[in-house]
Design a protein around this motif. Sequence first.
Motif, PDB file in Angstrom:
ATOM      1  N   CYS A 182      39.373  44.623  37.718  1.00  0.00           N
ATOM      2  CA  CYS A 182      40.326  43.624  36.662  1.00  0.00           C
ATOM      3  C   CYS A 182      40.315  42.462  37.417  1.00  0.00           C
ATOM      4  N   ILE A 183      40.167  41.411  37.107  1.00  0.00           N
ATOM      5  CA  ILE A 183      40.508  39.794  37.490  1.00  0.00           C
ATOM      6  C   ILE A 183      41.710  39.301  36.518  1.00  0.00           C
ATOM      7  N   CYS A 204      42.183  38.615  33.534  1.00  0.00           N
ATOM      8  CA  CYS A 204      42.003  37.381  32.642  1.00  0.00           C
ATOM      9  C   CYS A 204      42.724  37.346  31.408  1.00  0.00           C
ATOM     10  N   ALA A 205      43.325  38.689  31.103  1.00  0.00           N
ATOM     11  CA  ALA A 205      44.048  38.991  29.749  1.00  0.00           C
ATOM     12  C   ALA A 205      43.013  38.800  28.637  1.00  0.00           C
ATOM     13  N   CYS A 237      41.183  41.050  27.076  1.00  0.00           N
ATOM     14  CA  CYS A 237      41.599  41.990  26.580  1.00  0.00           C
ATOM     15  C   CYS A 237      42.991  42.073  25.513  1.00  0.00           C
ATOM     16  N   LYS A 278      45.391  45.726  29.151  1.00  0.00           N
ATOM     17  CA  LYS A 278      45.399  45.237  30.645  1.00  0.00           C
ATOM     18  C   LYS A 278      46.372  45.938  31.351  1.00  0.00           C
ATOM     19  N   CYS A 321      35.592  42.103  28.015  1.00  0.00           N
ATOM     20  CA  CYS A 321      36.062  42.149  29.496  1.00  0.00           C
ATOM     21  C   CYS A 321      35.042  41.466  30.329  1.00  0.00           C
ATOM     22  N   ILE A 327      37.867  49.975  30.152  1.00  0.00           N
ATOM     23  CA  ILE A 327      39.373  50.238  29.618  1.00  0.00           C
ATOM     24  C   ILE A 327      39.401  51.256  28.590  1.00  0.00           C
TER      25      ILE A 327
HETATM   26  S1  SF4 Z   1      39.623  41.824  30.001  1.00  0.00           S
HETATM   27 FE1  SF4 Z   1      41.480  42.789  30.691  1.00  0.00          FE
HETATM   28  S2  SF4 Z   1      40.309  44.614  31.770  1.00  0.00           S
HETATM   29 FE2  SF4 Z   1      38.978  42.993  31.724  1.00  0.00          FE
HETATM   30  S3  SF4 Z   1      39.283  41.756  33.574  1.00  0.00           S
HETATM   31 FE3  SF4 Z   1      40.196  40.857  31.871  1.00  0.00          FE
HETATM   32  S4  SF4 Z   1      42.564  41.407  32.164  1.00  0.00           S
HETATM   33 FE4  SF4 Z   1      41.368  42.874  33.488  1.00  0.00          FE
END
Ligand code: SF4
Lengths: 425, 404
Positions: A18-19, A21-22, A24, A41, A75, A81
């Motif tokens: 997980c980076i 990035c939000a 999700c 997340k 993602c 997830i």
């Molecule tokens: S989409 Fe969600 S689970 Fe995937 S990297 Fe971004 S924050 Fe992490």
Amino acid sequence: MTLSSKKRDSLKRNADLCIRCANCMAVCPVSRVTPLFPGPKHAGPGAERFRRPGELSVDEWVDLCIGCHLCDSVCPAGVPISELNLLAKAKSLDERGRPFRDWLLTHSYLYGWGGVLFSPLTNRLLRNSMVKRLLETILKIHRKSPLPDYQSPTFRQWFKGRSSRGGKKIAYFYGCFTNTNEIDVGKATVEVLEAIGFEVVLPPQDCCGLPMLGNGDFNGAIKKGRKNLSSLLRTIRSGMEVLYTSTSCGFMIKHEYAHLLELPGSEDLAKHTFELFEFLRTLKESGNLNFHFKKLPVKAGYFAPCHLRALGIGFPAFEILKLIPGLESKVIEADCCGMGGTFGFKKEKYEIAEEIGKDLREAIDRLNPELILTECEGCRLQIRHLTGLKVLHPIQILRDALRSSSDQEVFDVGDALKNKIGLKS
Amino acid sequence: MHYDLIIIGMGLSGLMAAKTALDLKKRVLLIGKGMGGLTLFSNTIDILGRIPENLNLKDGLFEWIKDHPEHPYSKIGVEGIEEALSSFISIFPPPYTFQSLNGRNAKLPTAIGTFRPTYLFPSTLAGGTYLKEGNTLIVGFKGFKDFYAGYMAKEFKCRHLTLSLQDEGRSELTATYLSRLMEKEGFRERIGSQIKNALKGESLVAMPPILGLRDPMDAKKHLEAITGVEVFEIPTLPPSLLGMRLFNRFKEYLLERGVDLLIGNKISKVQIKSALCEGIEVYHPPITRFYSADHFILATGRFIGGGLEAERERISETVFHLPVWSTRSQDKWFGENFFDDHPIHGFGISVDPSFRPLDSEGKPIFENVRVIGTILSGHHSLYEGSREGIEISTGYWGAKRLLE
Ligand code: SF4
Ligand code: SF4
């Protein structure tokens, strides 16, 4: 019998990809309607580092994940997830024990025949408000949830009474719901496939196991998977392809059997299993699909169910429907119906399902269609319940628009057809 | 399945290329391993933030192109950039549209209490250009951790109001949850009157970007009617709902025109025959699918998007294994500050004027593959404030030069 520890470990390891990035967090239908669920997340990769075998779960809210896979698809880092959520859900349910209600909702194939046998009675009972209240108090099945009707005879019984038409053999996995609750979906499939020269075969089959999986019961799901595999592998080895009309059953068979449950033989089966419209689209691309349609002036809304999205095949039914003259179909701009398999039946989740459904209903209202088309039975139940509109599987409208081959002239029978599909009284 | 064009990557450049190709009536597959970076980056449309404050953007671009012949903008020219921008704006008709401040960069407030220059911004952000000491009430929500009204108020020397939605039962709130509440009239009436009561002569109200996903201008106007002052949004941490609005609108536009959209699909292999790409393989366990096309556009971004991958010894491009160019040798890969003129931002793919990737001798590697967006070499978009400008203009011209 459960997931292999290797699989478990690899899922858990992937939580670290997980980076933050939000992405999700922007799409989760549950956290959009309730602050009780913190969102993918936090629920997936975030909470994973606090989950240890042997330690009690403190994340009961993970049970609110509807399992729609939307988070997985957006993602960029490939974090599994929804699978992490599923593992956590199973762990928490193992500790707390599973309500009898969950067992009932996931084993309808056991008593479905009873519903069929006494269908007039069952259907009356299920509509009775006293019974609904009882269901809610004792079983925690919400009294307003859209419990399905049962039909008699079953699809399989109907099929048995038919004589074979000959042609290239093709197998059909119809799923429990088509068999006992929406027989016409099966009939339409058989009729369309026969109209284009196939002979339909119904291999022995059991519930695909998705309801158990969705409720965190890996053992139950694996048992079902093994049973289906032994029958369906025989089918494909005899040279047949397997088609399905329920995108949920199909996703389970084609992807979850292999990818998540790692059942032996599942990769072979996956290569020969196709969604019905995906199959029709392939025929069309290779110039082997000759449909003659009547004109069907209907304004339809098309809803893409979450498992169809997860299949990664685009919207093949939507593409094929464009071939029907007069049929004006538009994609409904919503991502989730809220039903989530058996989620929307449960008392504690009904309200969340209703809220998610409200967004869908508003999207439908904006389109103002006469009819809704969608491949998933859960979505169909929910959308009927939300809107009171006629909701069909796309194959049903395709069947209705097909001209019999003796029918040479092109003429407008729009109104007659509308009568037939029940749009006009 | 066969397409006229397969576009790999769903960020702004991929979306722009898809729009351009569909406008030319092509059959397009748009595929991304996630949903693209719009919810991560694009709150506003930066074209060139790093030019003197009072310079007209057009003049700034002329200067910039003169001084930076390797920059992606130099392949397009000022008029080309303008044409691409108007194509972008055309799919955002009012009321929720994009505007600039008299052809210059505007300075818009940020959620960390600073101002940053940007060129195009959506109508819900416009009020931010008037923010001055004391004239704005900054409104946050208790439990919404992506937006600290108190902190910002201190930096901007304004007052703040932190609303508490106690009835919601849980302490943490997410952006999508708030945004959905905001789409409801009853909710707006409730908080609108709380805000009105808290005003002490301010002429503006600032909020996190939660004015709803579907009809933000409607929510804005309603709140303005209740409070009697102008309401605007200040962009904050991801997930960026401003980016989500962009993405949703593109998605709607593209689907209406028959795009095939594969979100969440990773390319496992490309099939190459001498200088031609024939198709892509997509592995979706346990199945591999094959898609062929006449042309391909690579729009996968750099490291965060996953177009480039860094190992200890080398940096590689992940789909076609194209050569990656850097202006500096490996011992100069490191820098103090990621957001500064950090050397890592200098890596990218070198292309000819029609966006075909080049080998070390400057010859095109593939005849039917184009590369667009931030993965291109010759820019430091984060530092230059040029990210969206590069994405929009190379997306537009990459597709156009290919298909016309
Ligand atoms: S989409 Fe969600 S689970 Fe995937 S990297 Fe971004 S924050 Fe992490
Ligand atoms: S599977 Fe669906 S409900 Fe569950 S976390 Fe992901 S997006 Fe939310």
